[in-house]
Every structure is written in structure tokens, then in C-alpha cells.
Design a protein around this motif. Structure first.
Motif, PDB file in Angstrom:
ATOM      1  N   ASP A 127       0.832  -1.208   0.000  1.00 60.65           N
ATOM      2  CA  ASP A 127       0.000   0.000   0.000  1.00 60.65           C
ATOM      3  C   ASP A 127       0.865   1.255   0.000  1.00 60.65           C
ATOM      4  OD1 ASP A 127      -2.300  -1.462  -0.024  1.00 60.65           O
ATOM      5  OD2 ASP A 127      -2.666  -1.329   2.138  1.00 60.65           O
ATOM      6  N   LYS A 128       1.939   1.228   0.789  1.00 61.65           N
ATOM      7  CA  LYS A 128       2.821   2.401   0.865  1.00 61.65           C
ATOM      8  C   LYS A 128       3.509   2.646  -0.466  1.00 61.65           C
ATOM      9  CE  LYS A 128       6.371   4.446   3.810  1.00 61.65           C
ATOM     10  NZ  LYS A 128       7.256   4.244   4.991  1.00 61.65           N
ATOM     11  N   LEU A 129       3.988   1.568  -1.113  1.00 58.08           N
ATOM     12  CA  LEU A 129       4.650   1.712  -2.411  1.00 58.08           C
ATOM     13  C   LEU A 129       3.665   2.185  -3.477  1.00 58.08           C
ATOM     14  CD1 LEU A 129       6.839  -1.538  -2.411  1.00 58.08           C
ATOM     15  CD2 LEU A 129       7.583   0.798  -1.898  1.00 58.08           C
ATOM     16  N   GLU A 130       2.487   1.586  -3.486  1.00 56.42           N
ATOM     17  CA  GLU A 130       1.479   1.962  -4.468  1.00 56.42           C
ATOM     18  C   GLU A 130       1.034   3.412  -4.289  1.00 56.42           C
ATOM     19  OE1 GLU A 130      -1.448  -0.995  -3.807  1.00 56.42           O
ATOM     20  OE2 GLU A 130      -0.465  -2.518  -5.041  1.00 56.42           O
ATOM     21  N   ASN A 131       0.920   3.845  -3.033  1.00 56.48           N
ATOM     22  CA  ASN A 131       0.533   5.236  -2.773  1.00 56.48           C
ATOM     23  C   ASN A 131       1.590   6.202  -3.289  1.00 56.48           C
ATOM     24  OD1 ASN A 131      -1.873   4.552  -1.561  1.00 56.48           O
ATOM     25  ND2 ASN A 131      -1.041   4.530   0.507  1.00 56.48           N
ATOM     26  N   SER A 132       2.861   5.834  -3.123  1.00 61.56           N
ATOM     27  CA  SER A 132       3.948   6.702  -3.605  1.00 61.56           C
ATOM     28  C   SER A 132       3.894   6.844  -5.123  1.00 61.56           C
ATOM     29  CB  SER A 132       5.306   6.131  -3.180  1.00 61.56           C
ATOM     30  OG  SER A 132       5.419   6.098  -1.774  1.00 61.56           O
ATOM     31  N   ILE A 133       3.696   5.722  -5.818  1.00 66.44           N
ATOM     32  CA  ILE A 133       3.629   5.752  -7.278  1.00 66.44           C
ATOM     33  C   ILE A 133       2.366   6.471  -7.746  1.00 66.44           C
ATOM     34  CG2 ILE A 133       3.396   4.304  -9.339  1.00 66.44           C
ATOM     35  CD1 ILE A 133       5.210   2.259  -7.946  1.00 66.44           C
ATOM     36  N   THR A 134       1.250   6.196  -7.081  1.00 64.64           N
ATOM     37  CA  THR A 134      -0.016   6.843  -7.451  1.00 64.64           C
ATOM     38  C   THR A 134       0.063   8.358  -7.286  1.00 64.64           C
ATOM     39  OG1 THR A 134      -1.274   4.891  -6.792  1.00 64.64           O
ATOM     40  CG2 THR A 134      -2.489   6.962  -6.937  1.00 64.64           C
ATOM     41  N   ARG A 135       0.671   8.802  -6.197  1.00 63.51           N
ATOM     42  CA  ARG A 135       0.796  10.232  -5.952  1.00 63.51           C
ATOM     43  C   ARG A 135       1.657  10.900  -7.038  1.00 63.51           C
ATOM     44  NH1 ARG A 135       1.872   9.546  -1.110  1.00 63.51           N
ATOM     45  NH2 ARG A 135       4.121   9.797  -1.150  1.00 63.51           N
ATOM     46  N   ARG A 136       2.730  10.214  -7.439  1.00 67.02           N
ATOM     47  CA  ARG A 136       3.605  10.769  -8.489  1.00 67.02           C
ATOM     48  C   ARG A 136       2.886  10.790  -9.841  1.00 67.02           C
ATOM     49  NH1 ARG A 136       5.981  13.297 -11.524  1.00 67.02           N
ATOM     50  NH2 ARG A 136       8.192  13.236 -12.087  1.00 67.02           N
ATOM     51  N   LEU A 137       2.110   9.732 -10.133  1.00 70.15           N
ATOM     52  CA  LEU A 137       1.344   9.699 -11.379  1.00 70.15           C
ATOM     53  C   LEU A 137       0.322  10.829 -11.424  1.00 70.15           C
ATOM     54  CD1 LEU A 137       0.634   5.868 -11.824  1.00 70.15           C
ATOM     55  CD2 LEU A 137       1.898   7.330 -13.415  1.00 70.15           C
TER      56      LEU A 137
END
Length: 447
Positions: A127-137
Motif C-alpha cells: 500500500d505504501k509503495l502503491e501510494n507513492s507511485i499513485t501520488r507521483r502519477l
């Protein structure tokens, strides 16, 4: 009636002098506190364990998204192949590898990225990794539409609804859940006490009946007095045991935390307050203010009143159910034959816990919560689950509290009358498995 105190004394002393009763009285706090300390210790170890994740970023994006924190460290690999990165991550014992391929745009990089690990990774880490990528996208997409980084930061700021009562007092989200859990703990204690000590009464009756001692006892004591003596004596023994558990458990927990140097906060770690859920960047000042509000609201919960009503509802609820247990014990010859009668007795208690949690959790003054807090077979549990909201305005209306207690008293009188009739006939019945039809016939026998 003058023999009732003697029967109560006999039952009380028989229980507290029983070897298994003494052992469990002093062993149970040790087991419970030991389990709590073990969970706290393992939680503390788990929190102190640092995960190391390697990053192979071949793209021109996501260079600043994976920042080392207290729980997770990131190690960047450069100028090596994916196969080499996998081998290095596994041989070094790292938690996993993030692979970001070299693609023409950020969307393709995100779609073709992978996380490699030896076992199935924790959902928290993913979840933490996905949130980081989602926020950057999201940031990249909005910047392509002409949004500046400052405007994006302002747009990405989370929103929290302000909550106040009609009187102007500031309120906080998630407080209902906390109150429901506190009330549920009191209700669960009552349920466990009724099941455990009601079973003691039933087994005591069965033992005396099968040993034929009962034939000698009732030659000088009325069956009704004998039944009430067993119920009251066992309840006093239960209260004694519970008091010892509370005092010794509190002392053992305090000493254990000091000896093993366990942070008391680790007892509640693993959960976050509802107002913090989903927040990546926590405002420390706002958090401190929220914690102060939570503490203030929790201190305003009428704990003293809850303890008083816990005793009242425990005594009344226990007297009702113990009368039923005593009647069941008198009706059967062995504990195996009790199974057909036990489930209908336990069902209202289970219903009170589950329905109480669902109804009180969402609406403590709703029609379902009110109905179950007035129904005598569920009210000892559900009413205690509603009491954290207070008594009177905004909480449990006084008339509902008084009505609930009066209904319990009336129900107790009625059930004792029914149980006494079954007890009087069944206590001398041997060699026949009773049915519900047979019990109904016993109720029609005259005194």
C-alpha cells in the motif's frame, strides 16, 4: 427461610475451597497478563524490525518517491541488470526489490513496474509503495494539464470535516467506535461470567443429584431454598474470584511492563485513530490537539457509573440465567444430556453481543439498540454497551435505565418461579431424559 444463609455459606465455601477454583483464581491472571505481555513484546519487536528494500530504477521518473523512514530503508542499485539485482537482493537478505523499467513515459513505467520478494509481501508495504507511485502519477498528469507543483500540493491536501455539538462543543471522529469498544468489553465480561458461573451451578446440581446426596438434603431444606442458596453462593464466589483477578492482574501487568521494559503504548499499537486513517502527511500540532480531545472525551465516559451498573446488571442477569441453569441441572442426570437445553440459553447472550455491537456501533440510541437494551435476556449486555455515551441528555435516558432494571427484576421473579417448579420435580427424577414436553408437564404440577 432461616436455612438459606447456611446453604449460601456452604455453597460459597465449597466453591472457594475447591482445588481447581483456587488454581484458576491465581493461574488465570498469570496466563492473561503473560499473554498480554507476550503480544506487547512481539509487537515491539515487530515495530523495531527495519525492512530494507532495494530499488532498480532504469527510468527517468520516481527518483525521489522512495525515501528512507524509521521502518523502511531503500537501497538504490545502478548499472546492473534485473537478474543481478534479484540475486543481490536475495543474497543480502533484503525484504524485496522494486523494479522500474526504462519506458518512454511515466504511465508505461508504472504499468510495467514490479515488486519482487521471496514470500508474499505485506499489504502494508505494498500500500505504501502503491501510494507513492499513485501520488507521483497524479502529479505528473495534473502538471501536463498546466497545474504548478504549488497548486498540486494545495489540491492534494486532505480535508477533515469539523464536528461540533449543537451546544458548540468540539467533537471528534471515531469517538463512537471507542465508546462502543469500551461498552462491549463490559458486556462481554458479563456474558463470560454468566456462562462460566451458570455452568458451575448446573454442574453442582447434577453432581448432588447423581450422588443421591440431594435426597438427604431436601429432607430438611425446601427445594426452592436449596436452588437459591446455590445461585447466590456461586455468584458470591464468582465475584470474589473476579475481584482477585482484577487486583492481581493489574499488579502483575504493572510489574511485568517494568521488568521487561515494555512500552505501554505497544499494547495499543497496530491501530490508528480514525481521524488519521489515510493520511500520509500528519500535522503534529493537529494530531496533538486531536489526542487531547480523545483523552478529554474518554475521561468524560462515566466509568464509575458503568462499574456500578455493571454490578447491578451482572447480579440480575446472573440470577436470571443461573435459575435456568439450575433448572436444567435438576432436569437431567448427566452433563451430556444438557446439550439440547444449553444452546437456547446461550443464544440470547450471543445475540446481545453481535446485535449490540452492530446497532450500538452505528446508532446507540436507535430503535434496535433501545429494544435490545430493554429486552431482559439481552439488556444486561446491550445496556452496558450504551452507557459510555452517558446517562441523561445525549446518552441513555433515565427512564430507559430504570425500566430496564425493573423489567429485569420482574423477569427474575417470573423465571425463578418457573425454574423452582422444574427444580422441585426434576431434582428427584432419575433414569429418564426429559424433553421440552416433559418440562411443560412439570410446570403444571401443583405445589
Amino acid at each position: 427461610m432461616n436455612k438459606l444463609p447456611l446453604i449460601i455459606k456452604r455453597e460459597y465455601l465449597a466453591k472457594v475451597r475447591n482445588k481447581s477454583f483456587v488454581i484458576m483464581t491465581f493461574l488465570s491472571p498469570l496466563l492473561m497478563v503473560g499473554m498480554i505481555l507476550l503480544i506487547a513484546y512481539l509487537t515491539q519487536l515487530n515495530d523495531n524490525e527495519e525492512r530494507i528494500i532495494s530499488v532498480l530504477n532504469e527510468s527517468d521518473y520516481f527518483s525521489n518517491e522512495f525515501v528512507t523512514s524509521e521502518a523502511t530503508s531503500y537501497v538504490n542499485f545502478k548499472d546492473i541488470t534485473l537478474a543481478q539485482a534479484k540475486d543481490s537482493t536475495e543474497s543480502l537478505g533484503y525484504y524485496g526489490l522494486i523494479y522500474l523499467p526504462n519506458e518512454s513515459n511515466i504511465e508505461q513505467v508504472a504499468q510495467r513496474s514490479f515488486f519482487y520478494s521471496k514470500d508474499t509481501p505485506s499489504s502494508t508495504v505494498l500500500d505504501k509503495l502503491e501510494n507513492s507511485i499513485t501520488r507521483r502519477l497524479r502529479q505528473e498528469r495534473l502538471q501536463e494539464l498546466g497545474l504548478s507543483p504549488k497548486e498540486y500540493a494545495e489540491m492534494d491536501r486532505s480535508y477533515t470535516m469539523n464536528i461540533e455539538t449543537f451546544d458548540g462543543l468540539q467533537n471528534i471522529k471515531g469517538l463512537n467506535e471507542i465508546k462502543a469498544i469500551i461498552g462491549g468489553a463490559f458486556g462481554y465480561l458479563i456474558m463470560m461470567f454468566i456462562i462460566i458461573y451458570g455452568g458451575f451451578v448446573m454442574r453442582s446440581v447434577i453432581e448432588e443429584k447423581t450422588s443421591r446426596i440431594i435426597e438427604v438434603i431436601i429432607s430438611s431444606v425446601k427445594p426452592f431454598h436449596l436452588m437459591m442458596g446455590k445461585i447466590i453462593g456461586t455468584s458470591l464466589a464468582g465475584i470474589t474470584q473476579f475481584g482477585i483477578w482484577i487486583v492481581s492482574g493489574a499488579i502483575l501487568l504493572f510489574v511485568g511492563l517494568a521488568i521487561f521494559d515494555i512500552d505501554p503504548a505497544s499494547l495499543t499499537k497496530g491501530g490508528i485513530t480514525p481521524s488519521m486513517a489515510g493520511s500520509e502527511n500528519i500535522n503534529v500540532g493537529a494530531l496533538t490537539q486531536d489526542m487531547q480531545l480523545y483523552a478529554q472525551e474518554i475521561f468524560e465516559i462515566p466509568i464509575f457509573a458503568m462499574i456500578i451498573f455493571f454490578i447491578i446488571y451482572f447480579v440480575l442477569g446472573y440470577l436470571i440465567y443461573s435459575s435456568i441453569y439450575a433448572a436444567i441441572g435438576a432436569a437431567v442426570d448427566n452433563e451430556t444430556d444438557t446439550q439440547q437445553f444449553i444452546f437456547p440459553v446461550i443464544l440470547p447472550l450471543m445475540l446481545a453481543i453481535y446485535v449490540g455491537f452492530f446497532s450500538v456501533f452505528s446508532n446507540p440510541n436507535g430503535p434496535i439498540a433501545v429494544a435490545f437494551s430493554l429486552f431482559p435476556l439481552t439488556s444486561p449486555i446491550v445496556m452496558l454497551m450504551r452507557l459510555p455515551w452517558g446517562i441523561g441528555e445525549g446518552g441513555v435516558p433515565v427512564w430507559q435505565l430504570i425500566s430496564s432494571i425493573l423489567i429485569l427484576i420482574g423477569t427474575f421473579i417470573g423465571i425463578v418461579w418457573v425454574a423452582a417448579k422444574i427444580y422441585r420435580v426434576g431434582i428427584l427424577m432419575y433414569g429418564k431424559k426429559p424433553s421440552y414436553k416433559e418440562l411443560y408437564k412439570w410446570l403444571k404440577y401443583s405445589s
